[in-house]
Design a protein around this motif. Structure first.
Motif, PDB file in Angstrom:
ATOM      1  N   VAL A  75       1.329   5.049  -2.700  1.00 25.63           N
ATOM      2  CA  VAL A  75       2.249   4.935  -1.389  1.00 25.63           C
ATOM      3  C   VAL A  75       3.805   5.402  -1.781  1.00 25.63           C
ATOM      4  O   VAL A  75       4.530   4.857  -2.529  1.00 25.63           O
ATOM      5  CB  VAL A  75       2.510   3.477  -0.743  1.00 25.63           C
ATOM      6  CG1 VAL A  75       3.317   3.815   0.354  1.00 25.63           C
ATOM      7  CG2 VAL A  75       1.179   3.096  -0.164  1.00 25.63           C
ATOM      8  N   VAL A  76       4.161   6.439  -1.078  1.00 23.43           N
ATOM      9  CA  VAL A  76       5.608   7.222  -1.316  1.00 23.43           C
ATOM     10  C   VAL A  76       6.212   7.258   0.062  1.00 23.43           C
ATOM     11  O   VAL A  76       5.494   7.772   1.035  1.00 23.43           O
ATOM     12  CB  VAL A  76       5.174   8.659  -1.959  1.00 23.43           C
ATOM     13  CG1 VAL A  76       6.682   9.569  -2.148  1.00 23.43           C
ATOM     14  CG2 VAL A  76       4.676   8.485  -3.221  1.00 23.43           C
ATOM     15  N   ALA A  77       7.332   6.651  -0.033  1.00 22.59           N
ATOM     16  CA  ALA A  77       8.155   6.638   1.221  1.00 22.59           C
ATOM     17  C   ALA A  77       7.429   6.109   2.431  1.00 22.59           C
ATOM     18  O   ALA A  77       7.573   6.669   3.668  1.00 22.59           O
ATOM     19  CB  ALA A  77       8.659   8.251   1.663  1.00 22.59           C
ATOM     20  N   GLY A  78       6.827   5.267   2.485  1.00 21.98           N
ATOM     21  CA  GLY A  78       5.936   4.726   3.328  1.00 21.98           C
ATOM     22  C   GLY A  78       4.562   5.306   3.658  1.00 21.98           C
ATOM     23  O   GLY A  78       3.769   4.703   4.677  1.00 21.98           O
ATOM     24  N   GLU A  79       4.323   6.430   3.038  1.00 22.88           N
ATOM     25  CA  GLU A  79       3.218   7.158   3.312  1.00 22.88           C
ATOM     26  C   GLU A  79       2.165   6.965   2.238  1.00 22.88           C
ATOM     27  O   GLU A  79       2.213   6.875   1.147  1.00 22.88           O
ATOM     28  CB  GLU A  79       3.678   8.706   3.455  1.00 22.88           C
ATOM     29  CG  GLU A  79       4.296   8.861   4.550  1.00 22.88           C
ATOM     30  CD  GLU A  79       3.978   9.282   5.762  1.00 22.88           C
ATOM     31  OE1 GLU A  79       2.985   9.866   6.014  1.00 22.88           O
ATOM     32  OE2 GLU A  79       4.258   8.218   6.586  1.00 22.88           O
ATOM     33  N   ARG A  80       0.857   6.811   2.495  1.00 23.61           N
ATOM     34  CA  ARG A  80      -0.318   6.406   1.803  1.00 23.61           C
ATOM     35  C   ARG A  80      -0.854   7.789   1.564  1.00 23.61           C
ATOM     36  O   ARG A  80      -1.083   8.781   2.205  1.00 23.61           O
ATOM     37  CB  ARG A  80      -1.369   5.963   2.337  1.00 23.61           C
ATOM     38  CG  ARG A  80      -2.473   5.464   1.509  1.00 23.61           C
ATOM     39  CD  ARG A  80      -3.660   4.301   2.165  1.00 23.61           C
ATOM     40  NE  ARG A  80      -2.908   3.019   2.449  1.00 23.61           N
ATOM     41  CZ  ARG A  80      -2.633   2.650   3.773  1.00 23.61           C
ATOM     42  NH1 ARG A  80      -2.928   3.529   4.743  1.00 23.61           N
ATOM     43  NH2 ARG A  80      -2.291   1.379   3.575  1.00 23.61           N
TER      44      ARG A  80
END
Length: 463
Positions: A75-80
């Motif tokens: 998960v990066v910057a809230g994105e899976r």
């Protein structure tokens, strides 16, 4: 439009280029190239990377690999993100950052992602909301988000945005496998990366007509946070279904559209025969599945071996109340305990059946109940597909005159005849499609399948 700016991170000079037209322009944020004027190694002629720069590059590679391998999910910057796909992609690059030295390619691909609505796909499915503010992201996060966006978009165009594992068990259509990591690398190396990715989308008449209808729709293309009209939803859902189909479709094929309750025979990619069909009921367990198979033979005067679930749920309870039920319906018990309706004009399969092996045991076949084809609602079977004019279809598939088909039936005996060559058969469920005249047609979603697909295409509701 973001302004260019400079900042320093542990001695690295990082420049973020402009974002033109909403596309992300990446600069060398993770790995510095060798400075101009480096001396060549005397005994090898190879350019040397200064030790500090080499160490920085190696560190960036290690950091990128560590980010991808972070457990239990990425998960990066809230994105899976899709760690498995990213791992395959970066393994091809030695886990070195890719976009720091490929600003033009990143711009081109990001513009394509932002036009995803033209394919009925919401750009936010591909991190567009985060990437529009890419300047606020750490360099490696931005690197991974861009790669995942491009990989996910390519995969959506090539195979569909709805993951196969989330589809219903009876939605089995899928294109040939494609290595998306290789496809993205191919796009990066092409003159027009966006066009290379767009080329992964279908080019069927239905897909092209649906795209055109989407562009002409007063509601416009789907966009995150906006409520799509029911018509736009229908178009987007059926664009997704087209992406589940093989590329290209066989030029000769039997095409059953359950939603349209018709079968069409294509030869040289042109429809040459069409007739009405009876399909599965609206109850989920009796719905006709979406599948691909091959018609290999015709059975003339076939007996009907009654499926065990139909026997147990519908016939045997009636036998318990009426001991003469089997005899009155021309049914017999087999030695194994099963039920069969012997061959004859009153058999449930009629006088011919199209052999098409599939795990659902669903077939195209004749029926003695010809009057049912005059109904507007022909969703009344247990899943199999009854054909209104099966002899004409059989003659075309066998490449024989219809008299030969009639003679084979007239013998009264059960016999099997191979087709000259197997013919692919598709059972699809398209609630929007191009008809034989190239006009867009819409049908009711009687099976209630559209909503599940639409939810998967909607980033606000997608789990």
């Amino acid at each position: 439009m973001f302004r260019s700016r400079r900042f320093s991170t542990k001695g690295l000079r990082i420049r973020l280029g402009p974002i033109a037209g909403g596309a992300i322009a990446l600069a060398a944020a993770c790995v510095l190239g060798a400075p101009a004027g480096l001396a060549a190694e005397p005994d090898s002629g190879r350019a040397l990377m200064p030790a500090p720069a080499a160490a920085v590059a190696a560190s960036a590679n290690r950091d990128l690999a560590a980010l991808i391998d972070r457990a239990p999910e990425l998960v990066v910057a809230g994105e899976r993100l899709n760690a498995g796909l990213l791992r395959r992609f970066y393994a091809r690059h030695g886990f070195a950052p890719v976009w720091t030295t490929r600003q033009a390619q990143a711009d081109s691909l990001m513009r394509a992602v932002l036009r995803a609505g033209e394919h009925g796909l919401v750009p936010e499915l591909f991190h567009a909301n985060v990437l529009r503010a890419a300047a606020t992201l750490p360099p490696l996060d931005r690197e991974l988000l861009l790669s995942d966006a491009f990989l996910a978009y390519a995969d959506a165009l090539a195979r569909g945005a709805m993951p196969i594992e989330r589809r219903r068990d009876d939605e089995t259509l899928r294109p040939e496998p494609i290595d998306i990591a290789v496809a993205l690398d191919t796009a990066i190396g092409s003159r027009d990366p966006a066009a290379a990715i767009e080329a992964l989308a279908p080019t069927t008449p239905t897909y092209l007509l649906l795209r055109q209808a989407l562009q002409n729709s007063p509601a416009g293309v789907p966009a995150g946070g906006q409520t799509a009209t029911s018509r736009v939803r229908e178009i987007a859902v059926n664009l997704e279904r087209e992406r589940w189909l093989p590329r290209p479709l066989p030029a000769e094929r039997v095409w059953v559209n359950v939603a349209d309750e018709r079968v069409v025979l294509y030869r040289n990619d042109r429809p040459i025969f069409s007739t009405r069909v009876i399909v599965g009921q609206d109850q989920r367990r009796n719905q006709s599945p979406e599948l691909q198979a091959a018609i290999e033979a015709i059975w003339f005067n076939p007996p009907w071996n009654i499926p065990a679930d139909i026997a147990a749920d519908e016939i045997l309870p009636k036998v318990g109340r009426d001991p003469n039920y089997l005899a009155r319906h021309n049914m017999v018990r087999l030695p194994n305990g099963g039920l069969q309706q012997p061959a004859g004009p009153n058999s449930g399969l009629g006088q011919l059946m199209f052999e098409m092996t599939n795990r659902f045991d669903v077939y195209l076949h004749d029926t003695p109940s010809k009057n049912l084809f005059s109904r507007d609602n022909r969703r009344i079977s247990h899943g199999c597909i009854r054909v209104e004019n099966p002899r004409e279809l059989a003659a075309l598939l066998m490449q024989r005159p219809i008299d030969a088909i009639n003679q084979a039936i007239a013998t009264g005996g059960t016999n099997r005849s191979d087709l000259p060559k197997p013919v692919p058969v598709f059972v699809v469920y398209e609630t929007a499609f191009a008809d034989a005249d190239g006009k867009l047609q819409f049908r009711a979603d009687a099976y209630g399948r559209d909503a599940e697909i639409w939810q998967s295409l909607n980033p606000e509701r997608r789990a």
